[in-house]
Design a protein around this motif. Structure first.
Motif, PDB file in Angstrom:
ATOM      1  N   LEU A 245      36.475  34.426  43.532  1.00  0.00           N
ATOM      2  CA  LEU A 245      36.291  34.879  42.152  1.00  0.00           C
ATOM      3  C   LEU A 245      34.849  34.719  41.702  1.00  0.00           C
ATOM      4  N   LEU A 246      34.156  33.732  42.246  1.00  0.00           N
ATOM      5  CA  LEU A 246      32.780  33.460  41.853  1.00  0.00           C
ATOM      6  C   LEU A 246      31.799  34.374  42.566  1.00  0.00           C
ATOM      7  N   GLN A 247      32.239  34.981  43.664  1.00  0.00           N
ATOM      8  CA  GLN A 247      31.323  35.735  44.514  1.00  0.00           C
ATOM      9  C   GLN A 247      31.532  37.240  44.450  1.00  0.00           C
ATOM     10  N   VAL A 248      32.445  37.705  43.596  1.00  0.00           N
ATOM     11  CA  VAL A 248      32.650  39.147  43.467  1.00  0.00           C
ATOM     12  C   VAL A 248      31.690  39.741  42.446  1.00  0.00           C
ATOM     13  N   MET A 249      30.692  38.974  42.022  1.00  0.00           N
ATOM     14  CA  MET A 249      29.717  39.476  41.062  1.00  0.00           C
ATOM     15  C   MET A 249      28.855  40.578  41.659  1.00  0.00           C
TER      16      MET A 249
END
Length: 537
Positions: A245-249
């Motif tokens: 969730l933190l890396q789908v930016m």
């Protein structure tokens, strides 16, 4: 069937169907005329929202309505697979919310993606993802629900890989893909266990079978409840499965907005939908609450150290999802639904406006007194906040004996209001600001309990209430929840007083998320090696 019933169920069917129609358009054709595809996507998204409003106006929060279009009996007496819709208060709220957020995201994406070579491809998969979520919401059959659950994940996967040349995006999508397949398998097995035990796969049949059910749950339903907890935790990116969730930016901002404002909430929606079974599984509910508490604690600590706006918002989402599952685990389904609505609207705005967030840092900041909060500041802030919460709870008839979980969440609101008052007390020339903060705090307390009462009334016929057990574990859990929130506010104000070497070391470890995701990533890439992502066509 009455004409009103026909119109409501027809509108509920049509809302996702108009979006599924976009799937018939090949990406190559859409990419050739990107602006036209963007306009079509925008029209279809707002049409789905209009149909959701038709369901809202036609049904409101009235009695449950359902319609079966196709039914196929399954072997082993587990029920039937049916293409059906199930409209109750929860359906109406979620359908209106998600279609509204989807229409806003589609409107934003029209300008955001303008000129991109794969513009048509993007809008096609954005609509298909939104169609999957709406199908999930209106599903009247558990197997149909599972298929929509899987379709949501697979459609989102195409959006997360919109830039396949970015290694971080590919890795994040890969981790999410693995977690989603585990969650899909868990949910499917849980549904089959429910069907084998209750001999029905329709939500209406399950609710009817569980109505008036007394005594301990059969082992099969207990196992199903635990599998639902696992599936919900994976969908909501709970610790330690939060890294993706933190890396789908790396995906386009509209994808982040739709993901954080709509899709990630599906885990909480699953628990709310399965409330008749979950309410009778005390162990599964306790596990859900513990998972949520651990996640919100870790995510809240890490979020304070982040320097990227979007990454900080992602940690915030993980924390909010933990809070939401904590509420559901405490049996406060109506409060979890209220939280879901509020979080979706807030997070959609936060991501779509993230580019303007830097303006907030340019604004003038108030001056605080040196030395931090004094002991009397803490005393006044907490006394005032507790008094506001007590008065508001009393005004809306909160019963401490029969609603102990609501007292716990009321204590959390007290901590939040105390933080507001504490900041106002530290300001120079704070008389007017303290008065304003007190008014806002009172409004928050009355709004919290008032909205909870409104949602509880709206969904009273849609879910089964959880009777407080009064057990030792529940007491320990309640104390731990309040202690965590008090600890977070204390840490926020006193952390700068820690010796610099120790403080810097703690900040580094928190900034890196305690390195948990590094270990999870290594494990996943070893068990499921990463394959090159296909190019967008």
């Amino acid at each position: 069937m009455s004409s009103a019933l026909t119109l409501v169920t027809a509108a509920a069917v049509a809302a996702p169907v108009v979006l599924w129609s976009a799937g018939a358009i090949p990406s190559r054709i859409g990419n050739r005329s990107g602006p036209r595809m963007a306009r079509l996507a925008n029209v279809l998204a707002w049409t789905a929202f209009a149909l959701a409003l038709a369901v809202l106006s036609g049904h409101g929060f009235g009695p449950t309505q359902s319609l079966t279009l196709l039914s196929i009996d399954l072997p082993f007496d587990i029920g039937a697979f049916a293409v059906s819709v199930y409209v109750n208060a929860v359906t109406v709220i979620m359908l209106t919310l998600v279609s509204f957020v989807g229409a806003l995201v589609s409107t934003y994406a029209r300008n955001y993606m303008s000129g991109d070579p794969a513009e048509g491809h993007f809008h096609k998969w954005l609509l298909l993802t939104l169609a999957s979520i709406l199908t999930l919401i209106v599903s009247g059959n558990l197997l149909m629900f599972v298929l929509a659950w899987i379709a949501t994940s697979l459609s989102l996967h195409r959006l997360l890989l919109f830039y396949p040349e970015r290694p971080a995006a590919v890795m994040a999508a890969h981790k999410k893909f693995v977690f989603s397949r585990i969650g899909d398998a868990s949910l499917l097995i849980g549904v089959l266990l429910i069907g084998a035990t209750l001999h029905t796969l329709d939500f209406a049949g399950v609710y009817m079978a569980m109505e008036g059910f007394e005594g301990p749950l059969p082992a099969t339903l207990q196992a199903a409840a635990w599998l639902i907890v696992l599936s919900a935790a994976l969908k909501c990116a709970q610790f330690p499965f939060h890294g993706w969730l933190l890396q789908v930016m790396e995906a386009p901002t509209p994808v982040s907005a739709l993901l954080h404002a709509g899709i990630v909430n599906a885990g909480a929606f699953l628990v709310i939908r399965m409330a008749p079974i979950m309410s009778l599984s005390g162990s599964a509910m306790d596990a859900l609450a513990v998972v949520g508490l651990v996640t919100l604690t870790v995510a809240s600590l890490v979020m304070m150290t982040q320097t990227s706006i979007k990454v900080s918002l992602a940690w915030s989402t993980s924390a909010q999802m933990g809070f939401m599952l904590l509420e559901a685990g405490l049996g406060l389904y109506s409060l979890a639904l209220l939280h879901l609505v509020a979080h979706s609207l807030y997070k959609a705005h936060a991501f779509l406006a993230s580019g303007s967030s830097v303006d907030g840092f340019r604004a003038a900041t108030p001056k605080f007194r040196d030395g931090g909060p004094q002991p009397w500041h803490w005393l006044v802030a907490f006394q005032g906040a507790i008094l506001m919460a007590i008065v508001a709870g009393f005004a809306f008839g909160v019963d401490p004996v029969h609603q102990p979980a609501l007292i716990v969440t009321g204590a959390i609101i007290s901590v939040a209001v105390a933080q507001l008052l504490l900041q106002a007390l530290q300001l120079e020339d704070n008389a007017a600001l303290l008065l304003r903060a007190s008014a806002i705090g009172a409004l928050v307390c009355f709004g919290y309990f008032g909205l909870h009462a409104a949602f509880e009334h709206a969904v009273a016929d849609s879910m089964r209430a959880v009777a407080p057990s009064g057990g030792t574990f529940d007491l320990i859990l309640s104390i731990a929840i309040v202690a965590v929130f008090i600890g977070l506010i204390l840490l926020q104000h006193l952390f700068m007083r820690v010796a610099p070497p120790l403080r810097q070391a703690i900040q580094v470890h928190l900034y890196n998320g305690l390195y948990v995701d590094v270990l999870v990533t290594r494990l996943i890439t070893r068990l499921w090696p990463l394959r090159p992502a296909p190019a967008v066509s």
